[in-house]
Design a protein around this motif. Structure first.
Motif, PDB file in Angstrom:
ATOM      1  N   LEU A 134      29.650  47.820  39.338  1.00 52.28           N
ATOM      2  CA  LEU A 134      28.773  48.421  40.338  1.00 52.28           C
ATOM      3  C   LEU A 134      29.052  49.914  40.490  1.00 52.28           C
ATOM      4  O   LEU A 134      28.133  50.720  40.665  1.00 52.28           O
ATOM      5  CB  LEU A 134      28.960  47.711  41.683  1.00 52.28           C
ATOM      6  CG  LEU A 134      28.572  46.223  41.716  1.00 52.28           C
ATOM      7  CD1 LEU A 134      28.877  45.635  43.083  1.00 52.28           C
ATOM      8  CD2 LEU A 134      27.090  46.042  41.376  1.00 52.28           C
ATOM      9  N   VAL A 135      30.338  50.300  40.422  1.00 51.82           N
ATOM     10  CA  VAL A 135      30.694  51.717  40.498  1.00 51.82           C
ATOM     11  C   VAL A 135      30.103  52.470  39.312  1.00 51.82           C
ATOM     12  O   VAL A 135      29.526  53.563  39.467  1.00 51.82           O
ATOM     13  CB  VAL A 135      32.217  51.894  40.558  1.00 51.82           C
ATOM     14  CG1 VAL A 135      32.591  53.367  40.484  1.00 51.82           C
ATOM     15  CG2 VAL A 135      32.790  51.262  41.816  1.00 51.82           C
ATOM     16  N   VAL A 160      39.293  39.650  38.517  1.00 45.57           N
ATOM     17  CA  VAL A 160      37.909  39.296  38.214  1.00 45.57           C
ATOM     18  C   VAL A 160      36.954  40.015  39.169  1.00 45.57           C
ATOM     19  O   VAL A 160      35.934  40.582  38.774  1.00 45.57           O
ATOM     20  CB  VAL A 160      37.720  37.775  38.297  1.00 45.57           C
ATOM     21  CG1 VAL A 160      36.245  37.419  38.076  1.00 45.57           C
ATOM     22  CG2 VAL A 160      38.603  37.078  37.284  1.00 45.57           C
ATOM     23  N   GLU A 161      37.311  39.991  40.455  1.00 46.44           N
ATOM     24  CA  GLU A 161      36.477  40.649  41.438  1.00 46.44           C
ATOM     25  C   GLU A 161      36.460  42.174  41.201  1.00 46.44           C
ATOM     26  O   GLU A 161      35.426  42.816  41.360  1.00 46.44           O
ATOM     27  CB  GLU A 161      36.995  40.344  42.843  1.00 46.44           C
ATOM     28  CG  GLU A 161      36.113  40.885  43.949  1.00 46.44           C
ATOM     29  CD  GLU A 161      36.639  40.539  45.328  1.00 46.44           C
ATOM     30  OE1 GLU A 161      35.948  40.852  46.316  1.00 46.44           O
ATOM     31  OE2 GLU A 161      37.751  39.968  45.421  1.00 46.44           O
ATOM     32  N   ALA A 162      37.607  42.723  40.791  1.00 49.78           N
ATOM     33  CA  ALA A 162      37.676  44.157  40.523  1.00 49.78           C
ATOM     34  C   ALA A 162      36.788  44.537  39.337  1.00 49.78           C
ATOM     35  O   ALA A 162      36.120  45.572  39.354  1.00 49.78           O
ATOM     36  CB  ALA A 162      39.117  44.577  40.260  1.00 49.78           C
ATOM     37  N   ASP A 163      36.770  43.687  38.315  1.00 45.90           N
ATOM     38  CA  ASP A 163      35.916  43.975  37.158  1.00 45.90           C
ATOM     39  C   ASP A 163      34.446  43.967  37.542  1.00 45.90           C
ATOM     40  O   ASP A 163      33.665  44.825  37.083  1.00 45.90           O
ATOM     41  CB  ASP A 163      36.173  42.955  36.052  1.00 45.90           C
ATOM     42  CG  ASP A 163      37.552  43.109  35.433  1.00 45.90           C
ATOM     43  OD1 ASP A 163      38.140  44.202  35.594  1.00 45.90           O
ATOM     44  OD2 ASP A 163      38.039  42.151  34.806  1.00 45.90           O
ATOM     45  N   ASP A 165      29.499  55.515  47.091  1.00 51.37           N
ATOM     46  CA  ASP A 165      30.630  55.410  48.020  1.00 51.37           C
ATOM     47  C   ASP A 165      30.893  53.959  48.399  1.00 51.37           C
ATOM     48  O   ASP A 165      32.053  53.518  48.469  1.00 51.37           O
ATOM     49  CB  ASP A 165      30.342  56.243  49.275  1.00 51.37           C
ATOM     50  CG  ASP A 165      30.390  57.729  49.005  1.00 51.37           C
ATOM     51  OD1 ASP A 165      31.000  58.126  47.991  1.00 51.37           O
ATOM     52  OD2 ASP A 165      29.807  58.508  49.788  1.00 51.37           O
ATOM     53  N   ARG A 166      29.828  53.196  48.643  1.00 53.77           N
ATOM     54  CA  ARG A 166      30.021  51.775  48.985  1.00 53.77           C
ATOM     55  C   ARG A 166      30.617  51.017  47.819  1.00 53.77           C
ATOM     56  O   ARG A 166      31.495  50.153  48.001  1.00 53.77           O
ATOM     57  CB  ARG A 166      28.686  51.165  49.394  1.00 53.77           C
ATOM     58  CG  ARG A 166      28.168  51.616  50.751  1.00 53.77           C
ATOM     59  CD  ARG A 166      27.123  50.631  51.289  1.00 53.77           C
ATOM     60  NE  ARG A 166      26.026  50.462  50.356  1.00 53.77           N
ATOM     61  CZ  ARG A 166      24.888  51.152  50.402  1.00 53.77           C
ATOM     62  NH1 ARG A 166      24.721  52.064  51.367  1.00 53.77           N
ATOM     63  NH2 ARG A 166      23.931  50.929  49.537  1.00 53.77           N
ATOM     64  N   ALA A 167      30.154  51.318  46.608  1.00 60.54           N
ATOM     65  CA  ALA A 167      30.688  50.622  45.434  1.00 60.54           C
ATOM     66  C   ALA A 167      32.169  50.957  45.242  1.00 60.54           C
ATOM     67  O   ALA A 167      32.976  50.076  44.912  1.00 60.54           O
ATOM     68  CB  ALA A 167      29.881  50.984  44.198  1.00 60.54           C
ATOM     69  N   ARG A 168      32.557  52.205  45.454  1.00 57.36           N
ATOM     70  CA  ARG A 168      33.970  52.579  45.322  1.00 57.36           C
ATOM     71  C   ARG A 168      34.821  51.922  46.394  1.00 57.36           C
ATOM     72  O   ARG A 168      35.947  51.477  46.115  1.00 57.36           O
ATOM     73  CB  ARG A 168      34.117  54.098  45.398  1.00 57.36           C
ATOM     74  CG  ARG A 168      33.770  54.810  44.129  1.00 57.36           C
ATOM     75  CD  ARG A 168      34.614  56.046  43.909  1.00 57.36           C
ATOM     76  NE  ARG A 168      34.607  56.948  45.044  1.00 57.36           N
ATOM     77  CZ  ARG A 168      35.359  58.046  45.124  1.00 57.36           C
ATOM     78  NH1 ARG A 168      36.184  58.344  44.136  1.00 57.36           N
ATOM     79  NH2 ARG A 168      35.302  58.824  46.178  1.00 57.36           N
ATOM     80  N   ALA A 169      34.287  51.850  47.618  1.00 56.20           N
ATOM     81  CA  ALA A 169      35.040  51.199  48.691  1.00 56.20           C
ATOM     82  C   ALA A 169      35.212  49.715  48.397  1.00 56.20           C
ATOM     83  O   ALA A 169      36.291  49.143  48.640  1.00 56.20           O
ATOM     84  CB  ALA A 169      34.326  51.407  50.023  1.00 56.20           C
ATOM     85  N   ALA A 170      34.186  49.078  47.872  1.00 52.47           N
ATOM     86  CA  ALA A 170      34.294  47.653  47.537  1.00 52.47           C
ATOM     87  C   ALA A 170      35.275  47.438  46.393  1.00 52.47           C
ATOM     88  O   ALA A 170      36.050  46.470  46.387  1.00 52.47           O
ATOM     89  CB  ALA A 170      32.915  47.109  47.171  1.00 52.47           C
ATOM     90  N   PHE A 171      35.256  48.358  45.418  1.00 55.49           N
ATOM     91  CA  PHE A 171      36.197  48.228  44.302  1.00 55.49           C
ATOM     92  C   PHE A 171      37.643  48.397  44.780  1.00 55.49           C
ATOM     93  O   PHE A 171      38.542  47.675  44.336  1.00 55.49           O
ATOM     94  CB  PHE A 171      35.862  49.281  43.244  1.00 55.49           C
ATOM     95  CG  PHE A 171      36.867  49.354  42.129  1.00 55.49           C
ATOM     96  CD1 PHE A 171      36.949  48.369  41.164  1.00 55.49           C
ATOM     97  CD2 PHE A 171      37.744  50.428  42.039  1.00 55.49           C
ATOM     98  CE1 PHE A 171      37.882  48.436  40.139  1.00 55.49           C
ATOM     99  CE2 PHE A 171      38.676  50.514  41.018  1.00 55.49           C
ATOM    100  CZ  PHE A 171      38.741  49.520  40.059  1.00 55.49           C
TER     101      PHE A 171
END
Length: 562
Positions: A287-288, A279-282, A266-272
């Motif tokens: 992590l997701v 670049v940050e999204a990749d 859930d944290r990885a999806r929220a960060a994505f």
């Protein structure tokens, strides 16, 4: 529980190994069943966490819902599961063979035989335990009414096109599983428990690992010890070595492994979702993916031991020869599968949420009839099951010691031979009680005439002291009235001897032949015909779709209020 089953459980406790409860396999197993090992989320009914599914024991397909509370992810799981199950079902839908079926002629009202198509085989679904069948029923109920974008473009959460069809098939299989003797959807623990008796309770038998530990324990280990190790042994992390996956998860697994993994996901999806550039999204997408893979590994670790146990149990069952009547019950399953295939092809609506009165009554009558038929067929197929019926006074076996030809009275006398059977059983026979034996696969009826005691055996009340013979069909109504030892049972054969004056060859037992007669019928008769749903009386809900079929209560008046 029969006396034979009780004795088998006691022997299992004493010997430390499960004892056979049957000598043949009473359920049909296809060459290529589809095995489904589901896993659900604790605390949320019907929320799938994952599943292992497939027909290849070495290459199962793993399906996972990384966040079971996410509606979209659950829908994707159902669509993926449908993409596995429906093609498997479709492979059996096209292979057909000609068959005959009795139908009512609309013009004459008489029953006539018509030639129709019958699927040559049917797909079989295997789940580890009884809760797996309930999970299949719940999935079917929650998916067969889902709306697709083609059906309703404005639906807020459209389902993939194959999901409602998938739900209809699951519902059909779950309903068919309620019919005794059906093998379309099987819980492996129930089938194994039918063929082996363990030294543990029937509730403990629902743990597949513990059940297999009793049936086939490791070398040098007793069943009780092996079952305890299978159900309670944990590794250094405090996790079960052999999780039940039944389909509930172990609390230690939920709290220590699953909950932290889902939280990381859930944290990885929220960060994505909060990423501001590509670049940050990749980076955050990686992590997701890593968090999702960790959940997949956890689900695979939990379900794989049960997957292997299911195939091991199927190997044990295949080691038993199939019962003679199992193929007949499988033919009825094929008719059921063919009928549902035709209803789907004709575009009929899905099964209703609640059956009308006539449909519910028909289903109940069918299940009662099939239960009685199953019990009779299992006894006819299996000497061990028949032994239990003999101990209960519902059957008897012995040697024919005398055959006397006799005929009925009337203008056209028919053969009614008297057969005397020597037996050490104690059947509950009364005056003119009918008994049955299997003759060429069909039941032959006989009437009880009376008892005869052997020289030196006890006599019943009213027996003649000179020859030890009880009055024909008279005072003695049960072999329990006689002392211990063998008795002679005199029977009158009444049918299945042909239409001639002399019985056909082989239709009458011969002297010295070993025979077995039952007090229960081999084929169950159908009940009274119920009215069509459109002709249901208002006392039972009225015709479906008519709101005025059930009368409304009288309106409230001032006199009704105190």
């Amino acid at each position: 529980m029969s006396l034979i089953a009780t004795l088998a459980r006691l022997e299992a406790v004493e010997s430390g190994r499960a004892q056979p409860a049957a000598t043949v396999r009473h359920r049909h197993l296809t060459e290529r069943p589809l095995v489904l090992v589901p896993l659900t989320t604790a605390g949320e009914a019907g929320a799938p966490l994952g599943a292992l599914v497939g027909t290849d024991r070495d290459a199962p397909r793993l399906l996972v819902v990384p966040q079971p509370r996410d509606r979209d992810l659950r829908s994707a799981f159902l669509a993926e599961l449908a993409d596995v199950v429906l093609p498997y079902i479709d492979t059996y839908a096209d292979a057909v063979e000609p068959a005959e079926r009795s139908e009512t002629d609309p013009e004459t009202g008489k029953r006539v035989k018509v030639e129709v198509e019958l699927c040559a085989d049917a797909p079989q679904l295997i789940v580890p335990s009884r809760p797996g069948i309930e999970f299949v029923r719940l999935l079917g109920r929650s998916t067969r009414f889902r709306r697709t974008a083609e059906q309703d473009p404005e639906t807020p959460h459209p389902a993939p096109p194959r999901v409602p069809l998938f739900g209809r098939w699951l519902t059909h299989y779950a309903e068919r599983a309620r019919v005794p003797g059906s093998a379309l959807l099987l819980a492996l623990t129930d089938v194994l428990s039918r063929h082996w008796a363990t030294g543990q309770s029937s509730l403990e038998d629902q743990h597949l690992g513990a059940l297999l530990a009793w049936i086939d324990p490791p070398e040098g280990m007793l069943g009780a010890e092996a079952a305890l190790r299978a159900g309670t042994t944990r590794d250094a992390r405090g996790q079960l070595v052999r999780p039940a996956a039944g389909p509930a998860t172990d609390p230690a697994f939920d709290n220590q492994l699953l909950a932290p993994a889902i939280e990381r996901y859930d944290r990885a999806r929220a960060a994505f979702a909060a990423a501001e550039d590509g670049v940050e999204a990749d980076d955050r997408l990686g992590l997701v993916t890593a968090a999702e893979q960790q959940i997949r590994d956890l689900v695979a670790d939990v379900t794989r031991p049960t997957w292997d146990a299911v195939w091991r149990g199927l190997d044990l069952l295949r080691g038993l020869p199939e019962g003679a009547h199992a193929a007949d019950r499988w033919t009825r399953d094929r008719w059921s599968f063919t009928g549902h295939r035709d209803r789907v092809s004709a575009g009929e609506p899905p099964q209703p949420r609640r059956d009308d009165a006539v449909t519910a009554a028909n289903k109940l009558a069918t299940r009662e009839r099939e239960q009685a038929r199953l019990e009779a067929q299992e006894a006819l197929d299996d000497p061990l099951v028949m032994a239990g019926r003999r101990l209960a006074g519902e059957a008897f076996a012995g040697e024919v010691v005398d055959v006397v030809m006799a005929y009925s009275e009337g203008k056209r006398p028919s053969p009614r031979p008297l057969v005397t059977v020597r037996t050490d059983d104690r059947p509950y026979l009364g005056e003119r009680v009918k008994v049955y034996r299997s003759l060429g696969g069909k039941p032959q009826s006989a009437e009880f005439v009376g008892y005869e005691t052997l020289p030196g055996a006890g006599k019943s009340d009213g027996a003649d002291d000179s020859d030890g013979t009880a009055p024909s069909g008279g005072d003695v109504t049960s072999a329990q009235d006689l002392d211990g030892g063998d008795v002679l049972v005199v029977l009158r054969i009444v049918d299945k001897m042909g239409r001639g004056k002399e019985p056909e060859a082989g239709s009458v037992p011969e002297k010295g032949e070993i025979v077995c007669f039952t007090l229960f019928e081999h084929e169950q008769r159908g009940g009274a015909k119920l009215p069509d749903p459109e002709e249901t009386p208002w006392t039972h809900g009225g015709p479906p779709g008519e709101p005025d079929a059930v009368p409304l209560p009288d309106p409230t008046t001032p006199e009704d209020i105190l």
